[in-house]
Design a protein around this motif. Sequence first.
Motif, short mmCIF file in Angstrom:
data_model
loop_
_atom_site.label_atom_id
_atom_site.label_comp_id
_atom_site.label_asym_id
_atom_site.label_seq_id
_atom_site.Cartn_x
_atom_site.Cartn_y
_atom_site.Cartn_z
N THR A 96 -4.68 19.72 -5.09
CA THR A 96 -3.92 18.49 -5.29
C THR A 96 -4.85 17.43 -5.84
O THR A 96 -5.94 17.24 -5.30
CB THR A 96 -3.30 17.99 -3.97
N PRO A 97 -4.45 16.73 -6.92
CA PRO A 97 -5.32 15.68 -7.46
C PRO A 97 -5.60 14.62 -6.40
O PRO A 97 -4.71 14.21 -5.65
CB PRO A 97 -4.50 15.10 -8.61
N ALA A 98 -6.86 14.19 -6.33
CA ALA A 98 -7.23 13.14 -5.38
C ALA A 98 -6.48 11.85 -5.72
O ALA A 98 -6.23 11.55 -6.89
CB ALA A 98 -8.74 12.91 -5.40
N LEU A 99 -6.12 11.11 -4.70
CA LEU A 99 -5.43 9.84 -4.88
C LEU A 99 -6.25 8.74 -4.22
O LEU A 99 -6.51 8.79 -3.01
CB LEU A 99 -4.02 9.91 -4.26
N SER A 100 -6.69 7.75 -5.01
CA SER A 100 -7.50 6.65 -4.49
C SER A 100 -6.77 5.33 -4.67
O SER A 100 -6.16 5.09 -5.72
CB SER A 100 -8.85 6.59 -5.22
N LEU A 101 -6.83 4.50 -3.64
CA LEU A 101 -6.25 3.16 -3.69
C LEU A 101 -7.34 2.15 -3.37
O LEU A 101 -8.01 2.27 -2.34
CB LEU A 101 -5.11 3.02 -2.68
N ASN A 102 -7.51 1.19 -4.27
CA ASN A 102 -8.42 0.09 -3.96
C ASN A 102 -7.82 -0.73 -2.83
O ASN A 102 -6.60 -0.83 -2.70
CB ASN A 102 -8.62 -0.77 -5.21
N HIS A 103 -8.67 -1.30 -2.00
CA HIS A 103 -8.17 -2.09 -0.88
C HIS A 103 -7.19 -3.18 -1.34
O HIS A 103 -6.22 -3.50 -0.65
CB HIS A 103 -9.33 -2.73 -0.12
N LEU A 104 -7.48 -3.75 -2.52
CA LEU A 104 -6.62 -4.82 -3.03
C LEU A 104 -5.27 -4.29 -3.51
O LEU A 104 -4.33 -5.07 -3.69
CB LEU A 104 -7.32 -5.56 -4.18
N GLU A 105 -5.18 -2.99 -3.74
CA GLU A 105 -3.93 -2.38 -4.21
C GLU A 105 -3.02 -1.98 -3.05
O GLU A 105 -1.84 -1.67 -3.28
CB GLU A 105 -4.22 -1.14 -5.04
N VAL A 106 -3.54 -1.98 -1.84
CA VAL A 106 -2.75 -1.55 -0.68
C VAL A 106 -1.74 -2.64 -0.34
O VAL A 106 -2.10 -3.77 -0.03
CB VAL A 106 -3.65 -1.26 0.53
N SER A 107 -0.46 -2.30 -0.41
CA SER A 107 0.58 -3.28 -0.12
C SER A 107 1.04 -3.24 1.33
O SER A 107 1.48 -4.25 1.88
CB SER A 107 1.79 -3.05 -1.04
N SER A 108 0.94 -2.07 1.98
CA SER A 108 1.34 -1.98 3.38
C SER A 108 0.80 -0.70 4.00
O SER A 108 0.56 0.29 3.30
CB SER A 108 2.86 -2.01 3.53
N ILE A 109 0.60 -0.76 5.31
CA ILE A 109 0.24 0.42 6.09
C ILE A 109 1.13 0.41 7.33
O ILE A 109 1.22 -0.61 8.03
CB ILE A 109 -1.25 0.40 6.52
N SER A 110 1.80 1.50 7.57
CA SER A 110 2.70 1.57 8.72
C SER A 110 2.56 2.91 9.41
O SER A 110 2.07 3.89 8.83
CB SER A 110 4.16 1.36 8.28
N LYS A 111 3.02 2.95 10.65
CA LYS A 111 2.95 4.17 11.45
C LYS A 111 4.30 4.38 12.12
O LYS A 111 4.82 3.48 12.79
CB LYS A 111 1.85 4.05 12.50
#
Length: 248
Positions: A96-111
């Motif tokens: 699976t191609p690696a997926l990277s997100l810059n911290h500034l690109e993160v819009s939300s984190i939920s659980k």
Amino acid sequence: MLMAVFKTQPDSFTVIRKQTLRRTIPVMLAALLIFAVINTRTSGGRELYPMLMTGALLLLVIGRSVYVGLKRRRRLFESFTIEIDDDTITRTQADTPALSLNHLEVSSISKDSGGVITIRGMDKQDVITVPAGMDRQEEMEAALARIIAFSEPPRRTFAEYYGWIATLAAIGLMVAVNIAENRIVVLVSGTLLIGLLTWSLVAVYRNRNVSNRYKRSSWIVLLVIASVIISMLSKLGLMTGFSLPFHP
């Protein structure tokens, strides 16, 4: 913050296996039911023994596919890692191609209530889904919380809640195309089925969390679409005089 690498716990796959079987077994039974209905309809119930033999073979093929699929999924699960450094969150996984997100690109984190963490980027395709039961779970969550505070999980979409409806709809439409005599029913059912299959194929190829191998194997949907089109044309009387090459 130095790079921190978090991996899955192998024993956590047991839950995923149970969930997969709960979803797969009804589909297997539905497929066998469709086969029996279509075969009985076309043969008038005169070929019971061949139908039973073919049904048993179909069951074996589906069962083996489920077994192989679970082995492949376990390999993907056990290769899943999350890397968090000062700038990015990176998901890596076998095939699976690696997926990277810059911290500034993160819009939300939920659980969610099941412990699954969803990290969303600015683009709707930039989604990292972290399975429950990661090693050093609390440390990972603390690292993520330093990037952006956890928010309430968004409301699940209709497709997420009732994804099984699409499967049942596809099964019903397939039956209608094969056994219906009314041309309008065949035309409407076939058109809807082709649209549903096309949508599912596009969704698979756009999903950045689907393995390359699964994407490559999904071409078989094109064969299903082709068979639906042929059935529709035949039922609508548009294949009169048509014969396959080398047909006697």
